[in-house]
Design an enzyme around this catalytic site. Structure first.
Site, PDB file in Angstrom:
ATOM      1  N   VAL A  39       0.825  -1.233   0.026  1.00  0.00           N
ATOM      2  CA  VAL A  39      -0.032  -0.028   0.132  1.00  0.00           C
ATOM      3  C   VAL A  39       0.929   1.296   0.009  1.00  0.00           C
ATOM      4  O   VAL A  39       0.634   2.148  -0.924  1.00  0.00           O
ATOM      5  CB  VAL A  39      -0.922  -0.094   1.287  1.00  0.00           C
ATOM      6  CG1 VAL A  39      -1.649   1.460   1.363  1.00  0.00           C
ATOM      7  CG2 VAL A  39      -1.989  -1.067   0.999  1.00  0.00           C
ATOM      8  N   ASN A  59      11.983  -1.023   7.388  1.00  0.00           N
ATOM      9  CA  ASN A  59      13.031  -1.798   7.780  1.00  0.00           C
ATOM     10  C   ASN A  59      13.109  -2.939   6.766  1.00  0.00           C
ATOM     11  O   ASN A  59      13.793  -3.990   6.981  1.00  0.00           O
ATOM     12  CB  ASN A  59      12.843  -2.334   9.028  1.00  0.00           C
ATOM     13  CG  ASN A  59      11.436  -3.191   9.332  1.00  0.00           C
ATOM     14  OD1 ASN A  59      10.718  -3.505   8.387  1.00  0.00           O
ATOM     15  ND2 ASN A  59      11.426  -3.809  10.578  1.00  0.00           N
ATOM     16  N   THR A 117       6.073  -3.428  16.938  1.00  0.00           N
ATOM     17  CA  THR A 117       5.937  -2.193  15.809  1.00  0.00           C
ATOM     18  C   THR A 117       4.750  -1.567  15.902  1.00  0.00           C
ATOM     19  O   THR A 117       4.633  -0.292  15.820  1.00  0.00           O
ATOM     20  CB  THR A 117       5.917  -3.005  14.342  1.00  0.00           C
ATOM     21  OG1 THR A 117       7.226  -3.679  14.239  1.00  0.00           O
ATOM     22  CG2 THR A 117       5.878  -1.937  13.304  1.00  0.00           C
ATOM     23  N   GLY A 127       5.020  10.312  18.901  1.00  0.00           N
ATOM     24  CA  GLY A 127       5.988  11.292  19.668  1.00  0.00           C
ATOM     25  C   GLY A 127       6.696  12.108  18.574  1.00  0.00           C
ATOM     26  O   GLY A 127       6.921  13.386  18.914  1.00  0.00           O
ATOM     27  N   ARG A 131       6.541  16.384  18.564  1.00  0.00           N
ATOM     28  CA  ARG A 131       7.568  17.257  18.434  1.00  0.00           C
ATOM     29  C   ARG A 131       7.607  18.080  17.200  1.00  0.00           C
ATOM     30  O   ARG A 131       7.764  19.187  17.650  1.00  0.00           O
ATOM     31  CB  ARG A 131       8.993  16.341  18.445  1.00  0.00           C
ATOM     32  CG  ARG A 131       9.163  15.752  19.799  1.00  0.00           C
ATOM     33  CD  ARG A 131      10.677  15.315  19.647  1.00  0.00           C
ATOM     34  NE  ARG A 131      11.215  14.282  18.574  1.00  0.00           N
ATOM     35  CZ  ARG A 131      10.764  12.791  18.617  1.00  0.00           C
ATOM     36  NH1 ARG A 131      10.123  12.685  19.893  1.00  0.00           N
ATOM     37  NH2 ARG A 131      11.069  12.108  17.730  1.00  0.00           N
ATOM     38  N   ALA A 139      -2.612   3.678  10.082  1.00  0.00           N
ATOM     39  CA  ALA A 139      -3.333   2.689   9.040  1.00  0.00           C
ATOM     40  C   ALA A 139      -3.710   1.470  10.308  1.00  0.00           C
ATOM     41  O   ALA A 139      -3.023   0.805  10.607  1.00  0.00           O
ATOM     42  CB  ALA A 139      -2.372   2.043   8.142  1.00  0.00           C
ATOM     43  N   TYR A 170      -1.601  -9.025  15.861  1.00  0.00           N
ATOM     44  CA  TYR A 170      -1.975  -7.851  14.934  1.00  0.00           C
ATOM     45  C   TYR A 170      -3.066  -7.234  15.369  1.00  0.00           C
ATOM     46  O   TYR A 170      -3.066  -5.908  15.511  1.00  0.00           O
ATOM     47  CB  TYR A 170      -2.050  -8.672  13.718  1.00  0.00           C
ATOM     48  CG  TYR A 170      -2.572  -7.714  12.548  1.00  0.00           C
ATOM     49  CD1 TYR A 170      -1.472  -6.965  12.007  1.00  0.00           C
ATOM     50  CD2 TYR A 170      -3.685  -7.679  11.949  1.00  0.00           C
ATOM     51  CE1 TYR A 170      -1.718  -5.914  10.917  1.00  0.00           C
ATOM     52  CE2 TYR A 170      -4.060  -6.832  10.866  1.00  0.00           C
ATOM     53  CZ  TYR A 170      -3.081  -6.202  10.383  1.00  0.00           C
ATOM     54  OH  TYR A 170      -3.198  -5.278   9.243  1.00  0.00           O
ATOM     55  N   TYR A 184      -3.127  10.459  22.961  1.00  0.00           N
ATOM     56  CA  TYR A 184      -1.902  11.435  22.531  1.00  0.00           C
ATOM     57  C   TYR A 184      -2.765  12.776  21.992  1.00  0.00           C
ATOM     58  O   TYR A 184      -2.535  13.838  22.189  1.00  0.00           O
ATOM     59  CB  TYR A 184      -1.044  11.025  21.412  1.00  0.00           C
ATOM     60  CG  TYR A 184       0.287  10.500  21.791  1.00  0.00           C
ATOM     61  CD1 TYR A 184       0.504   9.238  22.193  1.00  0.00           C
ATOM     62  CD2 TYR A 184       1.434  11.094  21.610  1.00  0.00           C
ATOM     63  CE1 TYR A 184       1.699   8.763  22.897  1.00  0.00           C
ATOM     64  CE2 TYR A 184       2.788  10.673  22.176  1.00  0.00           C
ATOM     65  CZ  TYR A 184       2.759   9.456  22.716  1.00  0.00           C
ATOM     66  OH  TYR A 184       4.013   9.074  23.073  1.00  0.00           O
TER      67      TYR A 184
HETATM   68  P1  NAD Z   1       3.086  -4.641   3.511  1.00  0.00           P
HETATM   69  O1  NAD Z   1       3.649  -5.694   4.300  1.00  0.00           O
HETATM   70  O2  NAD Z   1       3.489  -4.798   2.058  1.00  0.00           O
HETATM   71  O3  NAD Z   1       3.582  -3.325   4.048  1.00  0.00           O
HETATM   72  C1  NAD Z   1       4.297  -3.026   5.493  1.00  0.00           C
HETATM   73  C2  NAD Z   1       5.610  -2.350   5.244  1.00  0.00           C
HETATM   74  O4  NAD Z   1       6.095  -1.841   6.614  1.00  0.00           O
HETATM   75  C3  NAD Z   1       6.784  -2.996   4.739  1.00  0.00           C
HETATM   76  O5  NAD Z   1       7.506  -2.419   3.720  1.00  0.00           O
HETATM   77  C4  NAD Z   1       7.591  -3.572   5.842  1.00  0.00           C
HETATM   78  O6  NAD Z   1       8.855  -3.764   5.563  1.00  0.00           O
HETATM   79  C5  NAD Z   1       7.410  -2.313   6.547  1.00  0.00           C
HETATM   80  N1  NAD Z   1       7.488  -2.464   8.164  1.00  0.00           N
HETATM   81  C6  NAD Z   1       7.151  -3.588   8.849  1.00  0.00           C
HETATM   82  N2  NAD Z   1       7.599  -3.510  10.252  1.00  0.00           N
HETATM   83  C7  NAD Z   1       8.460  -2.342  10.213  1.00  0.00           C
HETATM   84  C8  NAD Z   1       9.346  -1.493  11.420  1.00  0.00           C
HETATM   85  N3  NAD Z   1       9.250  -2.055  12.587  1.00  0.00           N
HETATM   86  N4  NAD Z   1       9.851  -0.466  11.073  1.00  0.00           N
HETATM   87  C9  NAD Z   1      10.046   0.105   9.974  1.00  0.00           C
HETATM   88  N5  NAD Z   1       9.240  -0.486   8.828  1.00  0.00           N
HETATM   89  C10 NAD Z   1       8.340  -1.678   8.992  1.00  0.00           C
HETATM   90  O7  NAD Z   1       1.586  -4.555   4.240  1.00  0.00           O
HETATM   91  P2  NAD Z   1       0.520  -3.628   3.393  1.00  0.00           P
HETATM   92  O8  NAD Z   1      -0.507  -4.370   2.716  1.00  0.00           O
HETATM   93  O9  NAD Z   1       1.076  -2.538   2.587  1.00  0.00           O
HETATM   94  O10 NAD Z   1      -0.014  -2.956   4.772  1.00  0.00           O
HETATM   95  C11 NAD Z   1       0.231  -1.424   4.950  1.00  0.00           C
HETATM   96  C12 NAD Z   1      -0.471  -1.010   6.160  1.00  0.00           C
HETATM   97  O11 NAD Z   1      -2.112  -1.149   5.772  1.00  0.00           O
HETATM   98  C13 NAD Z   1      -0.204  -1.893   7.422  1.00  0.00           C
HETATM   99  O12 NAD Z   1      -0.239  -1.220   8.558  1.00  0.00           O
HETATM  100  C14 NAD Z   1      -1.392  -3.010   7.476  1.00  0.00           C
HETATM  101  O13 NAD Z   1      -1.797  -3.112   8.764  1.00  0.00           O
HETATM  102  C15 NAD Z   1      -2.654  -1.900   6.976  1.00  0.00           C
HETATM  103  N6  NAD Z   1      -3.572  -2.639   6.318  1.00  0.00           N
HETATM  104  C16 NAD Z   1      -3.396  -3.368   5.183  1.00  0.00           C
HETATM  105  C17 NAD Z   1      -4.433  -4.059   4.643  1.00  0.00           C
HETATM  106  C18 NAD Z   1      -4.352  -4.751   3.321  1.00  0.00           C
HETATM  107  O14 NAD Z   1      -5.217  -5.573   2.844  1.00  0.00           O
HETATM  108  N7  NAD Z   1      -3.090  -4.792   2.501  1.00  0.00           N
HETATM  109  C19 NAD Z   1      -5.603  -4.156   5.394  1.00  0.00           C
HETATM  110  C20 NAD Z   1      -5.844  -3.848   6.671  1.00  0.00           C
HETATM  111  C21 NAD Z   1      -4.976  -2.897   6.922  1.00  0.00           C
END
Ligand code: NAD
Ligand code: UDP
Length: 343
Positions: A39, A59, A117, A127, A131, A139, A170, A184
């Site tokens: 996304v 990361n 995370t 935070g 700042r 999300a 999760y 916050y």
């Molecule tokens: P994704 O796994 O493709 O993207 C998540 C990104 O976060 C990855 O690039 C990953 O490397 C990075 N990441 C994970 N932990 C990290 C950390 N500790 N520090 C830095 N980067 C970190 O997933 P997505 O489908 O693109 O989802 C994006 C967001 O949308 C997420 O928060 C997810 O919970 C939310 N979401 C997605 C869906 C879906 O259907 N795709 C549905 C509900 C919610």
């Protein structure tokens, strides 16, 4: 001094997709955590095209550089390899906080990291927003409703989550992320947005993330059996990624600070979905039923009245159109790895 191209370089300057020019009054510095993910990378594209400065922090746990490779070196773009469980000190106007594994096999692989995370990482981003006085969008997910006993799910529903089940890292992680956000906002008088995202699909989904859309399409393309877990009578509603990106930006730019569902309300059983993929990709595909998954939510469909009322948003892309684009993407991905889809 004489500069020579190394054998890794093909040209001195790269060509980039065209972006709008914004003057310093309208141009924002926007941080996207998880911007190298599925996304996040589509959101990066949209905000770059609009002419903003975009900083991605990732990361690469479940994301990859290739998703944003076409912007690397662009003067409006920066990619920072950083884990948000550690604090971050930068200057930004807005934060889209998306970093978190998102597919069940991914987040179940490392439940403790998933919780860190979504809790410590979210505290760090809140935070940072405090700042530098940035607006922040979190999300969240339809998973905060758990296995819902109200259908479709409005934002006023408090959910039905097993706090110690396999999905808890999760679900509860995101519930705490929401709680932190409003704590916050109240205590520090911050501008916050919360998007409750429902199942989303499209190009740049991970090939092996184990989600139903990627699994079924790849199985059909490779001539493997399509695996339905359980009876297949459980339902989901699938949203195309460009609709979600529209919704996220509309929410960030709105004045609405309560949670908003972003999803497509057209609901299908998983059995119906398997048939849709079979007909779209390869009619010779076989469908088989495997054991059901523990704590699998049985019905899921968003009530999007809030998004329509406050954001004037609703999804536009029909399932067959979005799926075709996704199938085309997966075909190309398979070819990259020298795998020819079944003729
Ligand atoms: P994704 O796994 O493709 O993207 C998540 C990104 O976060 C990855 O690039 C990953 O490397 C990075 N990441 C994970 N932990 C990290 C950390 N500790 N520090 C830095 N980067 C970190 O997933 P997505 O489908 O693109 O989802 C994006 C967001 O949308 C997420 O928060 C997810 O919970 C939310 N979401 C997605 C869906 C879906 O259907 N795709 C549905 C509900 C919610
Ligand atoms: N599912 C399935 N076969 C698969 C992958 C998933 O039947 O190969 C089912 C899964 O049990 C769930 C639905 O499809 O009922 C959606 O699963 P997904 O992992 O995509 O996302 P969820 O909505 O559960 O987070």
């Amino acid at each position: 001094l004489e500069f020579k191209l190394s054998r890794f370089e093909t040209s001195v300057s790269r060509r980039y997709p065209e972006v709008k020019f914004l003057n310093y009054l309208t141009r924002k510095r926007i941080l996207i955590t998880g911007g190298a993910g599925f996304v996040g990378s589509h959101l990066v594209d949209r905000l770059m095209f609009e002419g903003h400065e975009v900083i991605v922090v990732d990361n690469f746990l479940t994301g990859r550089k290739r998703n944003v490779d076409h912007w690397i070196g662009h003067e409006n773009f920066e990619l920072i390899h950083h884990d948000i469980v550690n604090p971050l000190f930068i200057e930004v106007d807005e934060i889209y906080h998306l970093a978190s594994p998102a597919s069940p096999p991914h987040y179940m692989q490392n439940p403790v990291k998933t919780i860190k995370t979504n809790t410590v990482g979210t505290i760090n981003m809140l935070g940072l927003a405090r700042r530098v006085n940035a607006k922040i969008l979190i999300a969240s997910t339809s998973e905060i409703y758990g296995d819902p006993d109200i259908h479709p799910q409005p934002e006023t529903y408090w959910g039905h989550v097993n706090p110690i089940g396999p999905r808890a890292c999760y679900d509860e992680g995101k519930r705490v992320a929401e709680t932190l956000t409003y704590a916050y906002a109240k205590q520090e008088n911050m501008r916050v947005r919360v998007a409750r995202i429902f199942n989303t699909y499209g190009p740049r989904m991970h090939m092996n993330d184990g989600r139903v859309v990627s699994n079924f399409i790849l199985q059909a393309l490779k001539g493997e059996v399509i695996t339905v877990y359980g009876s297949g009578e459980q339902t989901r509603s699938f949203q195309y990624v460009s609709d979600l990106v529209d919704g996220l930006i509309a929410l960030m730019n709105s004045n609405y600070s309560q949670p908003v569902n972003l999803g497509n309300p057209v609901e299908h059983t998983i059995n119906e979905f398997a048939t849709i993929i079979k007909e779209l990709v390869d009619d010779r595909s076989k469908i088989s039923h495997l054991a059901e998954v523990e704590d699998d939510p049985q019905r899921r469909r968003p009530d999007i009245t809030r998004a329509k009322t406050y954001l004037n948003w609703e999804p536009k892309v029909p399932l067959n159109v979005g799926l075709q684009k996704t199938v085309d993407y997966f075909k190309k991905e398979l070819q990259r790895f020298n795998y020819s889809p079944r003729a």
